[in-house]
Design a protein around this motif. Structure first.
Motif, short mmCIF file in Angstrom:
data_model
loop_
_atom_site.label_atom_id
_atom_site.label_comp_id
_atom_site.label_asym_id
_atom_site.label_seq_id
_atom_site.Cartn_x
_atom_site.Cartn_y
_atom_site.Cartn_z
N GLN A 132 -7.34 -4.57 9.76
CA GLN A 132 -7.20 -3.38 8.91
C GLN A 132 -8.53 -2.68 8.69
OE1 GLN A 132 -5.36 -6.06 8.73
NE2 GLN A 132 -3.26 -5.34 8.53
N ASP A 189 -2.83 -9.03 -1.94
CA ASP A 189 -2.83 -9.31 -0.50
C ASP A 189 -3.71 -10.52 -0.21
OD1 ASP A 189 -1.18 -7.22 0.39
OD2 ASP A 189 -2.82 -5.80 0.22
N ALA A 202 -5.16 1.47 9.22
CA ALA A 202 -5.70 1.67 7.87
C ALA A 202 -4.94 0.81 6.87
CB ALA A 202 -5.58 3.14 7.48
N ARG A 219 1.16 -10.75 2.13
CA ARG A 219 1.22 -10.47 0.69
C ARG A 219 1.23 -11.84 0.05
NH1 ARG A 219 -0.06 -6.34 -2.05
NH2 ARG A 219 1.45 -6.59 -3.73
N THR A 225 -1.18 2.17 -3.51
CA THR A 225 -0.99 3.19 -4.53
C THR A 225 -2.15 3.15 -5.53
OG1 THR A 225 1.39 2.80 -4.33
CG2 THR A 225 0.66 4.02 -6.26
N SER A 249 5.60 0.79 -5.78
CA SER A 249 6.98 0.63 -5.29
C SER A 249 7.81 -0.25 -6.21
CB SER A 249 6.97 0.04 -3.88
OG SER A 249 5.98 0.68 -3.12
N LYS A 258 8.65 0.02 4.08
CA LYS A 258 8.18 -1.36 4.29
C LYS A 258 9.37 -2.31 4.27
CE LYS A 258 4.32 -0.15 1.53
NZ LYS A 258 2.93 -0.14 1.78
P1 AMP Z 1 1.89 0.69 -1.62
O1 AMP Z 1 1.20 0.63 -2.92
O2 AMP Z 1 3.37 0.88 -1.75
O3 AMP Z 1 1.29 1.72 -0.74
O4 AMP Z 1 1.73 -0.72 -0.92
C1 AMP Z 1 0.47 -1.31 -0.76
C2 AMP Z 1 0.61 -2.57 0.04
O5 AMP Z 1 1.06 -2.28 1.37
C3 AMP Z 1 -0.67 -3.31 0.26
O6 AMP Z 1 -1.05 -4.08 -0.86
C4 AMP Z 1 -0.35 -4.16 1.48
O7 AMP Z 1 0.40 -5.30 1.12
C5 AMP Z 1 0.54 -3.24 2.27
N1 AMP Z 1 -0.23 -2.58 3.32
C6 AMP Z 1 -0.72 -1.33 3.32
N2 AMP Z 1 -1.35 -1.06 4.49
C7 AMP Z 1 -1.27 -2.18 5.24
C8 AMP Z 1 -1.73 -2.58 6.54
N3 AMP Z 1 -2.36 -1.75 7.35
N4 AMP Z 1 -1.47 -3.84 6.94
C9 AMP Z 1 -0.81 -4.72 6.16
N5 AMP Z 1 -0.34 -4.41 4.95
C10 AMP Z 1 -0.57 -3.17 4.48
#
Ligand code: AMP
Length: 568
Positions: A386, A444, A352, A459, A356, A213, A550
């Protein structure tokens, strides 16, 4: 905590010398060698589930029905047409498209031919889309008609695209468009010969490309391979993961333009499930109508989408007839949402986590045998985590000094992962080597309990540091979201002269509902340690969302950079 040590089981590089030595000294198994290729999923679906339906709400306005047999036939025709137009191995082919059968055809036609499918998020700014198309060196761009204005804006600016393909038929082609080399999708399908032998090649060949992103700096590309995708597919379908079968009807709300719709386009072919694509209709009513009309048993999406659906169902006193479970991820699923699905609508929530960089699944929350004994409320508390890693991924949490943090469910640390579908570098080497001693740092912050259940607390860039101690913003947001008047809540750090940072809660109320600052602050009593309670609440009309749904806390931090807390 497991007894292994980081690095203990790193595999050695496979050099020609080691291969030769291995052949000399070791007896090899006498099993067939078949490369793990994406085309094999399509061939399986065509041969074993030819009649299974694929239903799509089209941008043309109607509901389209097809089958896996037709999907495979049209993907072959498209592969032929693309080859005739000069497609070569490893060419990057861009898409700007909703979830629909034509997009699915491209998933297989492009990757199956040995080229790379580059799915582009149409919610990005046109400048970013130009950057991505140029960076990926896209040669062809496919687009749904909804995105015609974007394509018209970027066409004169992109450097490498030789043809633009409107994903429609001749009757719906845009008239008088200035887009150069504009082709019609259905014309390409019609001109492609029906016979095509999917080529066999090295399973490590790149198959698709998805960019992060990029909330700061330019997005970086994660380049998936056929092998990583097939292994992800096999693991994702398992009962403790997405739990998909030929008896399912799956509706992926999660977009095919971001991390392969969590792998569902591949999993569905592998298991032969019915697929329902919502197209552009992602509002509560459109989704609920489709769930009921098509007998959807399973769906997947980010929390913000489910919020719209639940609000629509609540307002109209609706229920589900066939829905059994929903996968929620992309950002933390608020416990109040899990409870509403489970208790009011009898839909099981599968929480879940992924990224990416993992294409995307990393962990999924499903119960172990012993958890079946838990009370409903204890199970709900577990579901807010999670979950456990899928086979094929490993994880650990580390302290700032790099040492591993114990799995006691209390201590937090930086989450690192490694496995068969984790990147080992970004496309074109952007960002240099992201790995730390063979592990990918996710950015994270998390804790892991003795049963291996991981919970994201933040994060790393969103963490609030008060008097040297961390406060988990996700916990504070989840509490606010449990208040009946709160539609969305973000917790950010505000400057404090004594404590350095203190939590500031930014709240968007539900339409027609009211709550005061003091009521919300009081709502935290007994739910969290007193020193974690937000110092103040500000109400806003909307909370900015990024292209993948998000909350953009960096924008809120910017907006409230000079905010003066009452306690300051
Ligand atoms: P993206 O690469 O755009 O899909 O974003 C990935 C990030 O989304 C992860 O490193 C987390 O910070 C956040 N994320 C994804 N799934 C979750 C979840 N179930 N709970 C909390 N954060 C999440």
């Amino acid at each position: 905590m497991p007894s292994w040590r980081p690095g203990a089981c790193h595999s050695l590089p496979v050099t020609p010398e080691r291969k030769a030595r291995h052949k000399e000294k070791t007896m090899l198994g006498s099993m067939m060698q078949m490369p793990l290729l994406i085309s094999s999923l399509l061939m399986h679906a065509e041969r074993h589930h030819p009649e299974q339906e694929i239903v799509s709400r089209r941008v043309e306005g109607d509901l389209h029905r097809t089958t896996y047999r037709e999907l495979a036939g049209r993907a072959r025709r498209m592969a032929n047409a693309l080859t005739a137009h000069g497609l070569k191995m490893s060419d990057r082919i861009g898409t700007l498209a909703w979830n629909g059968y034509r997009h699915l055809e491209l998933y297989y036609a492009v990757s199956g031919s040995g080229a790379v499918l580059h799915t582009i998020n149409p919610r990005l700014h046109p400048d970013q889309i130009v950057y991505l198309a140029d960076h990926a060196e896209n040669t062809i761009l496919f687009f749904d008609l909804t995105f015609l204005p974007i394509v018209e804006a970027i066409a004169p600016r992109v450097k490498t695209i030789k043809a633009f393909v409107a994903m429609t038929d001749a009757a719906h082609m845009p008239a008088g468009s200035a887009i150069p080399n504009l082709l019609c999708y259905e014309d390409l399908i019609a001109e492609g010969a029906p016979e095509f032998d999917w080529p066999q090649f090295d399973e490590n060949t790149a198959s698709s490309l998805c960019y992060t992103s990029g909330t700061t700096g330019n997005p970086k590309g994660a380049l998936y391979s056929h092998r990583s995708t097939l292994l992800h597919t096999l693991s994702a379908a398992l009962p403790d993961a997405l739990n998909c079968s030929a008896g399912d009807c799956i509706l992926p709300v999660v977009p095919m333009f971001h991390v392969n719709a969590w792998g569902i386009p591949y999993v569905a072919c592998m298991v032969g499930a019915k697929l329902v694509f919502p197209g552009a209709g992602l509002d509560g009513k459109s989704l609920h109508d489709l769930f009921e009309a098509e007998g959807v048993t399973m769906a997947a999406g980010v929390p913000t989408v489910w919020q719209g659906l639940l609000a629509h169902m609540q307002a109209n006193n609706l229920g589900f007839s066939t829905m059994r479970r929903t996968v929620i991820g992309g950002s933390a699923c608020p416990p109040a949402m899990i409870e509403a699905f489970e208790k009011t609508y009898k839909v099981h929530v599968v929480h879940a986590w992924g990224m990416t960089e993992l294409s995307p699944l990393g962990t999924i929350c499903s119960f172990k045998f012993k958890h079946k004994e838990l009370s409903v409320d204890q199970q709900l508390a577990l579901q807010a985590r999670q979950g456990r890693v899928l086979f094929g991924i490993d994880m650990k949490i580390v302290a700032p000094d790099g040492g591993e943090v114990a799995w006691d469910g209390l201590q937090t640390g930086d989450l690192q992962v490694r496995g068969h579908w984790v990147i080992d570098g970004y496309f074109k080497g952007e960002g240099n080597n992201p790995l730390v001693r063979g592990w990918f740092p996710t950015g994270d912050v998390a804790k892991i309990d003795a049963d291996g259940y991981m919970q994201i607390t933040d994060r790393s860039k969103d963490v609030i540091k008060s008097g040297g101690e961390w406060i988990g913003s996700i916990d504070l947001e989840n509490i606010a979201m449990a208040h009946p008047a709160v539609a969305m809540a973000a917790c950010i750090a505000a400057r404090h002269p004594k404590w350095d940072e203190r939590p500031l809660l930014v709240v968007m109320k539900k339409p027609g509902m009211d709550v005061t600052r003091d009521e919300l602050i009081k709502f935290y009593e007994g739910r969290v340690a007193r020193w974690w309670t937000p110092d103040d609440v500000v109400f806003v009309d909307s909370i900015p969302l990024g292209a993948t749904g998000k909350m953009q806390k960096n924008k809120l931090r910017e907006q409230f950079r000079d905010y003066k807390l009452p306690t300051a």
